[in-house]
Design a protein around this motif. Sequence first.
Motif, mmCIF file in Angstrom:
data_model
loop_
_atom_site.group_PDB
_atom_site.id
_atom_site.type_symbol
_atom_site.label_atom_id
_atom_site.label_comp_id
_atom_site.label_asym_id
_atom_site.label_seq_id
_atom_site.Cartn_x
_atom_site.Cartn_y
_atom_site.Cartn_z
ATOM 1 N N ASP A 37 0.837 -1.202 0.000
ATOM 2 C CA ASP A 37 0.000 0.000 0.000
ATOM 3 C C ASP A 37 0.875 1.257 0.000
ATOM 4 O O ASP A 37 1.483 1.598 1.021
ATOM 5 N N PRO A 38 0.929 1.966 -1.135
ATOM 6 C CA PRO A 38 1.771 3.177 -1.216
ATOM 7 C C PRO A 38 1.362 4.238 -0.189
ATOM 8 O O PRO A 38 2.163 5.099 0.156
ATOM 9 N N CYS A 39 0.104 4.188 0.273
ATOM 10 C CA CYS A 39 -0.368 5.225 1.194
ATOM 11 C C CYS A 39 0.271 5.134 2.581
ATOM 12 O O CYS A 39 0.150 6.065 3.377
ATOM 13 N N CYS A 40 0.976 4.014 2.863
ATOM 14 C CA CYS A 40 1.721 3.917 4.130
ATOM 15 C C CYS A 40 3.038 4.681 3.972
ATOM 16 O O CYS A 40 4.133 4.091 4.032
ATOM 17 N N ILE A 41 2.920 5.996 3.746
ATOM 18 C CA ILE A 41 4.104 6.799 3.419
ATOM 19 C C ILE A 41 5.137 6.747 4.537
ATOM 20 O O ILE A 41 6.330 6.559 4.291
ATOM 21 N N GLU A 42 4.683 6.892 5.778
ATOM 22 C CA GLU A 42 5.622 6.963 6.884
ATOM 23 C C GLU A 42 6.456 5.677 6.986
ATOM 24 O O GLU A 42 7.677 5.727 7.134
#
Length: 346
Positions: free
Chosen positions: A78-83
């Motif tokens: 999931d790219p949205c787990c940036i942190e």
Amino acid sequence: MQSNNPKLKLSFKPFTLELKHIFTVASSSRSTTPVVLTEIEYDGLIGFGEASMPPYLGESQQSVMSFLSKVDMIGFSDPCCIEEIVQYVDSIAPGNNAAKASVDIALHDLVGKMKGQPWYSLWGYDPHKALVTSYTIGIDTPEIVKQKAEEASPYKILKVKVAQGNEKAMIEAVRSVTDKPLYVDVNQGWTDRNYALDMSYWMQEQNVLFIEQPLPQEYMDDIAWLSAQSPLPIMADEAIRRLSDLKNRYGMYNGVNIKLMKSTGMHEAHEMLEFAKSVGMKTMIGCMTETSCAISAAAHLSPNADFSDLDGALLIKNDIFEGMKVVDGKIVLNNKPGIGVKLLSF
Ligand code: MG
């Protein structure tokens, strides 16, 4: 068509920026800047990123590509787990700040596109508050400085580079053609705090708004003294690269110049901006010579900063991205998702 199990795929390639003018600061001169362009592909979308490596920061195309070849995105679905992703990238090796920024910027561009929103919106910033950008004038002869100051007529603020001994000649050359406000960047070029304080008083009379990195970053006591005495704000650049530097040194300076290539990208630059504001520091969003890719990424932070110096793409002949624009000296952010850039050619 969405695939059932999309993967993050990082790719990268070297590119050389050609500068319009030979660029001289207190420590060096150059006519090109090496960069590495990155892309992260996921489920039919592409995020664009960039690492820029001015030679004094110690990274090169070779070191960046070597670092990027170690980045293995296979564990992230999931790219949205940036942190999580930027923490993983940071853990691969110390340093390599521009290389890390190139992954971070591409990831932010991708995630913004997935969410269908520009980053200034995701951060809750008003794009209409984007600032005027300064235009940088490097160290040169008075004739060339005058010519550059005249060419810079669309810009409302100029950033003047100076070294010990040429400050008055540089500023007087600019003042012979314009009275617009100035930023001054000494790039650690002074060595004496009393000299620096005298200069600060003189520069205040010349409508200079602040002085950036007047003394070498190791002169910590002298810098703290100068920041307390100086009539003009003293801004950190070389001394504060990352959030940890900011937390260690914020009492020493009146402000900080935040740059993506120092901070390891947008995620940490955003944290730095919010922290600096919370402790009452002046904030500036700056850049290296970069294409409109990294410059646009940085521009999304500018609505929440006090100053901005995002002229990096205007100083090069071969910008291959279209993104944030400078209109009458003011940063204009578009409403495209992500960092809002389009690749023109390569
Ligand atoms: Mg600087």
